[in-house]
Scaffold this motif. Structure first.
Motif, short mmCIF file in Angstrom:
data_model
loop_
_atom_site.label_atom_id
_atom_site.label_comp_id
_atom_site.label_asym_id
_atom_site.label_seq_id
_atom_site.Cartn_x
_atom_site.Cartn_y
_atom_site.Cartn_z
N UNK A 165 6.29 -5.21 1.35
CA UNK A 165 7.45 -4.12 1.28
C UNK A 165 8.75 -4.61 1.65
N UNK A 166 8.87 -5.52 2.39
CA UNK A 166 10.16 -5.91 2.94
C UNK A 166 10.86 -6.95 1.88
N UNK A 167 9.92 -7.46 1.01
CA UNK A 167 10.59 -8.05 -0.10
C UNK A 167 11.09 -7.22 -1.33
N UNK A 168 10.74 -5.92 -1.15
CA UNK A 168 11.39 -5.09 -2.27
C UNK A 168 12.85 -4.64 -2.18
N UNK A 169 13.96 -4.95 -3.18
CA UNK A 169 15.12 -4.38 -3.00
C UNK A 169 15.18 -3.13 -3.00
N UNK A 170 15.84 -2.71 -1.97
CA UNK A 170 16.02 -1.13 -1.71
C UNK A 170 15.19 -0.65 -0.54
N UNK A 171 14.30 -1.48 -0.01
CA UNK A 171 13.54 -1.31 0.88
C UNK A 171 13.88 -2.28 2.23
N UNK A 172 14.16 -1.47 3.30
CA UNK A 172 14.69 -2.26 4.53
C UNK A 172 13.53 -2.08 5.68
N UNK A 173 13.80 -2.78 6.65
CA UNK A 173 12.97 -2.56 7.79
C UNK A 173 12.43 -1.16 8.17
N UNK A 174 13.68 -0.29 8.51
CA UNK A 174 13.23 1.08 8.58
C UNK A 174 12.33 1.67 7.70
N UNK A 175 12.74 1.67 6.39
CA UNK A 175 11.88 2.51 5.29
C UNK A 175 10.49 1.72 5.17
N UNK A 176 10.56 0.82 5.47
CA UNK A 176 9.14 -0.14 5.37
C UNK A 176 8.32 0.32 6.55
N UNK A 177 8.85 0.48 7.68
CA UNK A 177 7.99 1.02 8.97
C UNK A 177 7.58 2.33 8.76
N UNK A 178 8.39 3.17 8.08
CA UNK A 178 7.98 4.66 7.83
C UNK A 178 7.05 4.64 6.85
N UNK A 179 6.97 3.81 5.95
CA UNK A 179 6.04 4.03 4.69
C UNK A 179 4.61 3.51 5.48
N UNK A 180 4.63 2.38 6.02
CA UNK A 180 3.47 2.02 6.80
C UNK A 180 2.65 3.24 7.65
N UNK A 181 3.72 3.67 8.47
CA UNK A 181 3.31 4.78 9.46
C UNK A 181 2.67 5.96 8.79
N UNK A 182 3.43 6.41 7.51
CA UNK A 182 2.83 7.56 6.94
C UNK A 182 1.97 7.70 6.16
N UNK A 183 1.62 6.52 5.13
CA UNK A 183 0.86 6.56 4.07
C UNK A 183 -0.71 6.68 4.20
N UNK A 184 -1.04 6.28 5.51
CA UNK A 184 -2.50 6.59 5.69
C UNK A 184 -2.70 8.14 5.87
N UNK A 185 -1.64 9.09 5.86
CA UNK A 185 -1.74 10.51 6.28
C UNK A 185 -1.64 11.31 5.05
N UNK A 186 -0.90 10.81 3.88
CA UNK A 186 -0.69 11.65 2.97
C UNK A 186 -0.47 10.89 1.54
N UNK A 187 -0.63 11.58 0.59
CA UNK A 187 -0.48 10.93 -0.66
C UNK A 187 1.10 10.56 -1.02
#
Lengths: 251, 403
Positions: free
Chosen positions: B320-342
């Motif tokens: 995720x961190x390698x994607x332009x437009x995704x930073x440390x904060x948003x990558x962490x948010x994605x990891x945290x949330x994606x298990x719980x909803x689509x």
């Protein structure tokens, strides 16, 4: 018909109202502060509840983290903040500890966004407050933030300026935080008689020194007005000593 | 000399040091004045948009060295001034009480000898800590060549200590700063690394390099940074675009300081520290300099387009961190949330992903947000260049190469 519930604007009163909704399974159309006039389709209800201190009960049930979140939302200047808090807590019954991860819910996303906004502004003001020294050595500052952050920054200055007497006045909300070397108290402006503020003898000299430093430290070859404005928006300038003089110039 | 004039001279000479941070320390206020704030606090912003958190001054601009790029070199005919320790304490305390500043940044020209200068610094800061009971943030410059026991003493009084390497290679240093040598700076860094503790330089050490005064490539600079991060555990390396303050035939003549290059170096520096990149990933002998038009991460992604698009609902945090437009904060948010909803693209936006950049490089639940046929290097590169707001700002960036 829209059922609009009103409360007296205090956090604890809001908690009492929310507890009442949850117990009686009432779904409000909106929640507003006293003084809300409403429109043609509004049905304004004032329950006049007996306000008990519910803070610790709420913390026990919803957890420290969630209470922190909703308190910051409460301090914000958002229009429907009470309703956002209501829906946030309502969803806690369904999602429990996982609530904060449910960013696809509007109320969760809004809560997190507003919290961040309030926290950011409070953090900015830990830097932007400018005290003036009065004749009696008391430090005095005025601020006009968008959100009600006086309490948050008072906690900060209580630690930092432990051995000073200080006052911080929020011009917008007409409240003052007063620190007496032990603790701070937030009072309404008219509860306190502060007139005829006389500055200490060295105050003007110090202000001049600071202005000299400020004007010197910027590198001319790198001037970047837009960058400065991003970090230090103009809406705050009139209370920031070193730039307040530039407002008239640019108008 | 009047205090105001001294302040002006000694702040003017200190302003070219880029470091402004006041973070990393948790010093508490023991019934005195001031404490440190872990995240640091910016108190003001100067006309160049840089944050002012510390009272950044020199103790004196008298200097026995003759570094070509420096305003205070011995051979320059500038007005010289020196603060007394009391004067510095008075200004610091008075500014701090009024909440103008977060603390003191004290540097100095070399007066008489490195040891003598260091003793003056220690005297000033001791006075501030012990007589004025100042608990705020202090960043001091270590003077290369000073004795170890002075370094030990100074470090126990301050929050951050730094020594500037100034130029990334020994050759550059020989050319422009003949009195300095790399080994003395490395000795300081090694010493601080070995002694660091809660009571010795708690906020760690940093350093600075001048960019564009000599003909080093970005690869030279970033390799030096990476080396220092690894071997000395530095908190930060600052990059300072060279601004011509002196005339000298050894120095380049520049119309504008290389601000865009400085910006790219900072972006790359962040990639090293927070995104798991190595200098080898970003630059090589064939391409020793960063692309001025596209940021280092985007330009890496464009060179590795076969690894994209990445599926945000399943790929790892590091991917995720390698994607332009995704930073440390948003990558962490994605990891945290994606298990719980689509996840949807709209959710990503709400989480702070910059979709106008990330769109080209991700799929979400197998869906690509743009026309799949346009997934090509040229198309994406052209669009990313037009998005880089800095390109619009810096008017003298030549629009070349494209289309």
């Amino acid at each position: 018909m829209n059922n609009i519930y009103i409360y007296n604007g205090e956090f604890n009163a809001l908690l009492n109202l929310l507890a009442y909704f949850f117990q009686n399974k009432i779904k409000p159309s909106n929640i507003k502060k006293e003084g809300y006039l409403g429109n043609l389709f509004d049905y304004v209800i004032n329950l006049n509840l007996d306000n008990k201190d519910l803070t610790s009960q709420f913390i026990n049930y919803f957890g420290k983290y969630n209470m922190h979140q909703i308190y910051y939302v409460f301090l914000s200047n958002e229009d429907n903040k009470e309703l956002i808090i209501y829906y946030y807590l309502l969803n806690f019954f369904k999602y429990r500890e996982n609530l904060v991860k449910m960013r696809n819910l509007k109320c969760v996303n809004e809560t997190l966004r507003i919290c961040k906004k309030v926290g950011n502004e409070a953090h900015r003001f830990k830097g932007f407050v400018r005290f003036k020294e009065l004749k009696n050595k008391i430090l005095y500052a005025t601020i006009s933030p968008d959100n009600d952050i006086l309490e948050i920054i008072s906690v900060h200055f209580k630690k930092r300026l432990k051995n000073e007497y200080w006052l911080i006045k929020d011009e917008k909300r007409k409240i003052i935080s007063v620190y007496d070397k032990k603790d701070f108290y937030i009072l309404k402006e008219d509860e306190l008689n502060i007139k005829d503020l006389i500055l200490s003898d060295s105050e003007k000299d110090m202000e001049r020194l600071w202005k000299t430093f400020y004007d010197t430290v910027g590198i001319k070859e790198r001037t970047n007005e837009r960058c400065r404005m991003n970090f230090m928006p103009k809406k705050y300038w009139h209370n920031i000593l070193e730039v307040s003089g530039e407002i008239e110039k640019s108008c | 000399m009047e205090l105001k004039e001294k302040l002006q001279i000694l702040a003017d000479s200190a302003k070219y040091d880029a470091s402004c941070s006041s973070s990393g320390s948790t010093r508490i206020n023991n019934s005195g004045l001031g404490n440190a704030h872990l995240s640091g606090i910016c108190h003001s912003f100067a006309s160049d948009g840089r944050c002012i958190s510390l009272l950044k001054i020199l103790l004196t601009n008298i200097c026995i060295f003759d570094c070509k790029y420096c305003l205070n070199r011995r051979s320059n005919n500038v007005k010289r001034a020196i603060f007394t320790p009391e004067e510095i304490c008075e200004i610091t305390i008075n500014f701090y009480r009024r909440n103008y500043i977060e603390g003191l940044f004290l540097s100095s020209g070399i007066i008489k000898s490195p040891d003598y200068t260091m003793e003056l610094l220690i005297k000033t800061i001791s006075l501030l800590r012990y007589k004025y009971h100042f608990g705020g943030y202090i960043h001091a410059k270590a003077i290369p060549g000073a004795s170890t026991f002075l370094l030990k003493k100074l470090g126990s009084l301050v929050d951050r200590l730094s020594a500037n390497v100034e130029l990334p290679t020994e050759n550059g240093l020989k050319l422009l700063a003949p009195n300095k040598n790399m080994n003395k700076v490395s000795e300081i860094m090694g010493f601080v690394r070995d002694n660091r503790s809660k009571s010795y330089v708690p906020a760690g050490q940093s350093t600075q390099m001048v960019i564009g005064a000599t003909n080093e490539t970005d690869l030279d600079i970033m390799s030096k940074s990476e080396g220092m991060y690894n071997s000395y555990k530095l908190k930060r390396v600052f990059y300072s675009a060279y601004i011509p303050v002196n005339k000298d035939n050894l120095l380049p003549t520049l119309k504008m300081p290389p601000l865009k290059r400085e910006n790219r170096l900072y972006q790359a520096d962040w990639l090293l520290r927070y995104y798991g990149f190595k200098v080898d990933d970003l630059l090589d002998k064939q391409n020793p300099n960063f692309n001025i038009l596209v940021d280092p991460k985007a330009s890496w992604s464009l060179r590795h387009l076969d690894e994209f698009p990445k599926e945000v609902t399943t790929c790892s945090y590091n991917d995720l961190l390698k994607v332009p437009g995704i930073g440390v904060t948003s990558a962490k948010r994605i990891i945290k949330s994606r298990r719980y909803f689509k996840l949807t693209f709209n959710d990503l936006k709400k989480m702070g992903v910059v979709l106008k950049r990330a769109n080209y490089f991700i799929t979400c639940n197998g869906k690509y947000n743009l026309n799949q046929e346009l997934f090509s290097k040229n198309f994406i590169e052209a669009n990313l260049v037009s998005l880089d707001s800095a390109n619009k700002l810096v008017s003298n960036v030549e629009q070349l190469r494209l289309f």
